[in-house]
Structure formats: C-alpha cells, structure tokens
Design a protein around this motif. Structure first.
Motif, short mmCIF file in Angstrom:
data_model
loop_
_atom_site.label_atom_id
_atom_site.label_comp_id
_atom_site.label_asym_id
_atom_site.label_seq_id
_atom_site.Cartn_x
_atom_site.Cartn_y
_atom_site.Cartn_z
N MET A 1 0.82 -1.15 0.09
CA MET A 1 -0.07 0.01 0.17
C MET A 1 0.90 1.30 -0.02
O MET A 1 1.22 1.91 1.02
N PRO A 11 -3.38 -2.63 9.01
CA PRO A 11 -3.78 -3.13 7.72
C PRO A 11 -5.13 -2.85 7.38
O PRO A 11 -5.47 -2.54 6.30
N GLU A 12 -5.97 -2.67 8.40
CA GLU A 12 -7.47 -2.50 8.07
C GLU A 12 -7.48 -1.07 7.57
O GLU A 12 -8.35 -0.98 6.44
N LYS A 14 -5.67 0.92 6.12
CA LYS A 14 -4.99 1.04 4.88
C LYS A 14 -5.87 0.53 3.68
O LYS A 14 -5.82 1.22 2.49
N ARG A 15 -6.38 -0.52 3.90
CA ARG A 15 -7.24 -1.17 2.94
C ARG A 15 -8.34 -0.43 2.61
O ARG A 15 -8.78 -0.22 1.19
N LEU A 16 -9.05 0.05 3.72
CA LEU A 16 -10.28 1.22 3.51
C LEU A 16 -9.97 2.25 2.73
O LEU A 16 -10.40 2.62 1.81
N GLU A 18 -7.21 2.55 0.63
CA GLU A 18 -6.73 2.41 -0.77
C GLU A 18 -7.89 2.21 -1.45
O GLU A 18 -8.08 2.48 -2.66
N ALA A 19 -8.87 1.51 -0.96
CA ALA A 19 -10.26 0.94 -1.84
C ALA A 19 -10.92 2.50 -2.10
O ALA A 19 -11.47 2.65 -3.26
N THR A 22 -9.30 3.91 -5.14
CA THR A 22 -9.33 3.07 -6.23
C THR A 22 -10.73 3.28 -6.91
O THR A 22 -10.95 3.35 -7.99
#
Length: 359
Positions: A1, A11-12, A14-16, A18-19, A22
């Motif tokens: 990321m 991690p959670e 960053k995932r949200l 990054e989504a 995108t």
C-alpha cells in the motif's frame, strides 16, 4: 500500500483508504483510534493522493487543501463557520477539495452541529476527512454520515523499530523499555525520548510510589508534581506558538488568543497523559503481583515494582488504578479545578494503597 508506506501497521485502515482511492471517495471519512498510532499521517497521505500532490499537501500549501485543528482545548463554532465558507468555493487546481478536521473530538457542541449541516449535503467536489482520538464526544449523527476508518494501538515490535530508527544511539534494552512504556503509541514514544519528558516521567513515578512508601507523604506535593509537568509542557507550547504568530499578520487580540489556547491545550494534554501513566503504574503492580512481569508497561522499573509488591498492598493497586481512571474521566468531561481534583485523588490513593500495606 504505497500511499501509506509511512504509516506503520494498520492493515484494515490502509485497505479501506486504498479502496476509496481506487473506487472513488465518499463525501466524508472519520479516522478514529488512540492518539499516536498514525491517523494524522494517514489522513495527510490520503489527502495527498486525492489531490495528486503529496509534497504540497504535507507542507499545507496546496490551494485545494483546508486544514482545521483546535487552537487550544477545543474547536469552536467560528472555526467551523470559516470552513463552511470555504467549502462552497470550487477547486482551484485539482478535481476536488479536501478538508482535514484534526482532533475532531474536540469540537464543542455548537461546532459539531454546524459541521453536521455540511456533512448532510456537501458539495460534490468536497471530501471531508475527520481525525479523532475518541468517538464518545462526537454526536451519533456525525458518525452516521462518515465512513469509519478504525486505527489500533501499534505492536510493541513496530514501536521498537520506530524508536531504534529515530534514536540509534539507544541500547537494545533501552529501546525495549521505551517501547513497552509507550503502550503502542508513537506520541508517547516521542515524548519519552525527550530528556525533559524523561524527567517528568521520573517525577510521576516517584509521586505514584510515594503514596504507599513515604511515611510523611503530602498529597499536595504529589499533585504539584503533575501540575508542574503540565505547566512545563504549556510553556513549551506557548513559546512555539508565539514563534508561529510572529510570522502572521494577525490582530494582537487574535494572536494572544491563539497563544493562550495552545498553552492551555498542551497543559490539558500533559495532565491527562500524566494520569494515564499514573494509572499504568498501579496496574503494573497488579501485573507484577500476578507473576506476569512480561506484560508490565514499566519494563525498565521491574526492581522497584518487585520491591513494592513485597509490601503486600493487597487489592489497593486495583482500587488506586480505578480511582485515577475516574479522575481522568472527570477532568476529560467536566470543567474541574485540576489542583483540587489531583490533591483529592492523592488523598484517596494514599488511603487505598496503605490500607493493607506493611509500611
């Protein structure tokens, strides 16, 4: 990321985020979690990615970035009104405008109500990013209108690596002890690396122990130690803010208010941090008494903890930790006199810990 490489772990979150980059951002986000775990860094990185210019966003010079943060102890309605006025200006360069509201949990009731109106019907080009260390002070209506992005306390390993990188002259044992005392927060780690903060920590531990080891213990003296640490931090913040306002073209009254708010905010922050550390000492006594020394926050003070456990304090440390937490909550929520509240606290701590102690 890649966008969030400067943010350790999480991690959670960053995932949200990054989504969102995108798939396209929602109109409002709320990054929440304990202080010192990367929320502000992630919010700035998120804004930089949204505006396509991380360098200018980090320097707060991008024309489509608006940053609102408290000057002192709270965000007031006038601050939100200024944001609302800017909110209806179309982007200058980018496709959107990004509004960062830092320490959003410090909005007073009027400010929160004013911001809610814009969260309900924001302009299509606006992305509002709130950053908060607590959700409790924020109205449910604000929470329901934001995409929640949770942040957690960092692992001891992550804090240890951060300290080792920042203070390469520290020994491995020192780094381990500092990481443990930081309790998963980089802001605490940064303070502990400051020689002045190290002295304040020493004074606080001495005050925590004095309630049950000193026969001539004076609650007023222990309270003064915590208040002195808060005053010291306040003076540091005052000097920094004075240097900032000197370069700004502000009316004298506004400049004075900014300096005063910064000073009061730092004093309050240090006082609450001191109470958290005080509570941690008494909880470490419980941990050490249970034979779980590896879980102690004050890993560099195990000898003292063992000596104090040998005094047979009974369940006094448990009650002491609860008493500190109660005062922390009261000072956080109500406008109490800190001096009186702390002196009363130390009277209670002395009573709770000495009830069963052999001193």
């Amino acid at each position: 990321m890649e966008h969030f490489a400067s943010v350790p772990e999480q991690p959670e979150a960053k995932r949200l985020l990054e989504a969102a980059l995108t798939e396209g951002p929602a109109h409002a986000y709320l990054l929440h979690g304990p202080p010192g775990v990367g929320k502000r860094t992630a919010a700035i990185a998120f804004a930089g990615a949204l505006l396509g210019d991380e360098r200018r966003v980090e320097g707060r010079t991008h024309p489509d970035l608006y940053v609102l943060e408290p000057l002192g102890e709270m965000i007031r309605i006038d601050d939100v009104r200024a944001l609302r006025h800017d909110l209806h200006m179309r982007p200058f360069e980018a496709e959107r405008r990004v509004y960062l509201v830092l320490d959003a949990h410090r909005m007073n009731e009027d400010a929160a109500d004013a911001l809610l109106k814009d969260l309900e019907e924001p302009p299509s080009y606006a992305v509002i990013v709130l950053v908060a260390s607590e959700l409790g002070p924020l109205p449910p209506t604000i929470l329901s209108r934001c995409q929640l992005v949770p942040f957690r306390r960092l692992s001891e390993r992550a804090v240890r690596e951060w300290i080792a990188h920042l203070a390469s002259d520290r020994s491995e044992d020192e780094v381990r002890a500092l990481a443990r005392a930081s309790a998963g927060r980089l802001d605490r780690a940064r303070r502990l690396l400051d020689p002045a903060a190290s002295g304040r920590r020493e004074a606080l531990i001495n005050a925590a122990r004095a309630v049950y080891v000193e026969h001539d213990f004076e609650p007023a003296d222990a309270a003064a130690a915590l208040l002195g640490a808060a005053d010291e931090r306040g003076e540091e913040a005052k000097e920094r803010e004075e240097s900032v306002v000197e370069g700004l073209d502000l009316p004298a009254r506004e400049a004075e208010q900014r300096v005063r708010r910064a000073q009061r905010g730092a004093e309050r922050e240090e006082l609450l941090a001191g109470l958290e550390a005080l509570e941690a000492w008494y909880r470490d006594l419980v941990v050490a008494a249970a034979g779980a020394e590896s879980a102690a926050i004050h890993a560099d003070r195990l000898d003292e903890l063992r000596d104090d456990v040998a005094l047979d304090l009974g369940d006094g440390p448990v009650r002491a930790a609860e008493a500190v937490r109660e005062v922390w909550r009261a000072l956080e929520e109500f406008n109490l006199n800190p001096s009186l509240a702390l002196e009363a606290l130390f009277v209670r701590l002395q009573r709770e810990t000495r009830a069963a102690a052999r001193v």
